[in-house]
Scaffold this motif. Structure first.
Motif, PDB file in Angstrom:
ATOM      1  N   TRP A   1       0.837  -1.200   0.000  1.00  0.00           N
ATOM      2  CA  TRP A   1       0.000   0.000   0.000  1.00  0.00           C
ATOM      3  C   TRP A   1       0.870   1.248   0.000  1.00  0.00           C
ATOM      4  N   PHE A   2       0.392   2.271  -0.673  1.00  0.00           N
ATOM      5  CA  PHE A   2       1.079   3.566  -0.729  1.00  0.00           C
ATOM      6  C   PHE A   2       0.093   4.652  -0.328  1.00  0.00           C
ATOM      7  N   SER A   3       0.526   5.559   0.532  1.00  0.00           N
ATOM      8  CA  SER A   3      -0.359   6.658   0.936  1.00  0.00           C
ATOM      9  C   SER A   3       0.352   7.993   0.797  1.00  0.00           C
ATOM     10  N   ARG A   4      -0.455   9.003   0.597  1.00  0.00           N
ATOM     11  CA  ARG A   4       0.009  10.391   0.520  1.00  0.00           C
ATOM     12  C   ARG A   4      -0.921  11.217   1.387  1.00  0.00           C
ATOM     13  N   ASN A   5      -0.341  12.027   2.258  1.00  0.00           N
ATOM     14  CA  ASN A   5      -1.143  12.816   3.181  1.00  0.00           C
ATOM     15  C   ASN A   5      -0.839  14.302   3.005  1.00  0.00           C
ATOM     16  N   ILE A   6      -1.844  15.064   2.613  1.00  0.00           N
ATOM     17  CA  ILE A   6      -1.702  16.515   2.436  1.00  0.00           C
ATOM     18  C   ILE A   6      -2.678  17.218   3.373  1.00  0.00           C
TER      19      ILE A   6
ATOM     20  N   ASP B   1       3.334  13.565   4.700  1.00  0.00           N
ATOM     21  CA  ASP B   1       4.146  12.356   4.628  1.00  0.00           C
ATOM     22  C   ASP B   1       3.755  11.495   3.438  1.00  0.00           C
ATOM     23  N   TRP B   2       4.709  10.660   3.034  1.00  0.00           N
ATOM     24  CA  TRP B   2       4.474   9.540   2.141  1.00  0.00           C
ATOM     25  C   TRP B   2       4.659   8.274   2.982  1.00  0.00           C
ATOM     26  N   MET B   3       3.915   7.228   2.670  1.00  0.00           N
ATOM     27  CA  MET B   3       4.047   6.005   3.458  1.00  0.00           C
ATOM     28  C   MET B   3       3.859   4.775   2.585  1.00  0.00           C
ATOM     29  N   LEU B   4       4.646   3.742   2.868  1.00  0.00           N
ATOM     30  CA  LEU B   4       4.500   2.427   2.260  1.00  0.00           C
ATOM     31  C   LEU B   4       4.164   1.434   3.362  1.00  0.00           C
TER      32      LEU B   4
ATOM     33  N   LYS C   1       3.146  -6.136   4.747  1.00  0.00           N
ATOM     34  CA  LYS C   1       3.327  -7.156   5.791  1.00  0.00           C
ATOM     35  C   LYS C   1       3.399  -6.529   7.182  1.00  0.00           C
ATOM     36  N   CYS C   2       2.439  -5.662   7.477  1.00  0.00           N
ATOM     37  CA  CYS C   2       2.302  -4.997   8.788  1.00  0.00           C
ATOM     38  C   CYS C   2       3.455  -4.033   9.085  1.00  0.00           C
ATOM     39  N   ARG C   3       4.274  -3.732   8.090  1.00  0.00           N
ATOM     40  CA  ARG C   3       5.365  -2.780   8.265  1.00  0.00           C
ATOM     41  C   ARG C   3       4.985  -1.452   7.629  1.00  0.00           C
ATOM     42  N   LYS C   4       5.189  -0.379   8.368  1.00  0.00           N
ATOM     43  CA  LYS C   4       4.875   0.965   7.888  1.00  0.00           C
ATOM     44  C   LYS C   4       6.183   1.742   7.754  1.00  0.00           C
ATOM     45  N   PHE C   5       6.530   2.086   6.530  1.00  0.00           N
ATOM     46  CA  PHE C   5       7.729   2.863   6.247  1.00  0.00           C
ATOM     47  C   PHE C   5       7.283   4.261   5.822  1.00  0.00           C
TER      48      PHE C   5
END
Length: 211
Positions: A17-22, A29-32, A35-39
């Motif tokens: 999953w990829f997220s973008r928060n504005i 932030d950007w986030m990947l 497998k339950c890992r949030k980078f």
């Protein structure tokens, strides 16, 4: 055959999953997530980005959207001032293998990254473990395009995502309406049965009195 019987075969792929928060026209932030890992690459007050990693064994997209925690988060939906999360692909690597690639990629960058460096990191890291792309992979590539150096230049939310959200709301409303109809029909049936029972009791009592 024996490997499959004893659970030693290749593991099923994990969604990526990829997220973008504005928020207030500022990229937070950007986030990947895999497998339950949030980078995460989180924006600092000075404008650069830093790494934040977390592990949530019970992570789900619903929990992520409903529980923003202490983050300043835009609304989910259309426009640029929003939080967007889409599935961009899947990976057959194990969590340990993904962690190793994350550490190796981090060594190529400073502790604090510029906007361009953050985009470069996301591309390099993700391309090492995503082996199957979904429709929204294009959205990820557009967000990490070096030619997009400010919020207005970032791609808008995918239209299919917005439409899907509205369709989900409509489907939920239809389900609730059908449930309400079933409840009303059930109550009406019970009320009719109770009236019939009361009538039978009254008739039996009248017959007993006539005897």
């Amino acid at each position: 055959m024996l490997k499959r019987l004893f659970g030693l075969g290749s593991q099923p792929p994990y969604d990526v999953w990829f997220s973008r928060n504005i928020y207030l026209n500022e990229l937070q932030d950007w986030m990947l997530v895999v497998k339950c890992r949030k980078f995460e690459l989180v924006r600092m007050p000075e404008g650069d980005f830093t790494f934040v990693c977390d592990y949530e064994h019970d992570w789900s997209i619903d929990r992520e959207e409903l529980n923003p925690g202490k983050k300043l988060r835009g609304r989910y939906g259309n426009g640029y001032d929003n939080f967007i999360m889409v599935q961009i692909g899947s990976s057959h690597l194990t969590g340990k293998e993904i962690d190793q690639r994350f550490v190796a990629t981090c060594h190529q960058f400073p502790p604090r990254l510029s906007w361009t460096q953050a985009q470069d990191f996301l591309r390099r890291f993700t391309e090492q473990f995503v082996d199957t792309h979904t429709f929204h992979w294009r959205f990820f590539l557009d967000n990490t395009d070096f030619g997009r150096q400010c919020v207005p230049q970032l791609p808008p939310p995918p239209v299919i995502l917005i439409n899907g959200s509205e369709e989900q709301k409509a489907a939920a409303e239809a389900d609730r309406a059908r449930l309400n109809d079933r409840v009303m029909n059930f109550n009406m049936m019970n009320a009719g049965m109770m009236r019939a029972q009361q009538q039978n009791i009254a008739m039996n009592q009248q017959i007993m009195r006539n005897r």
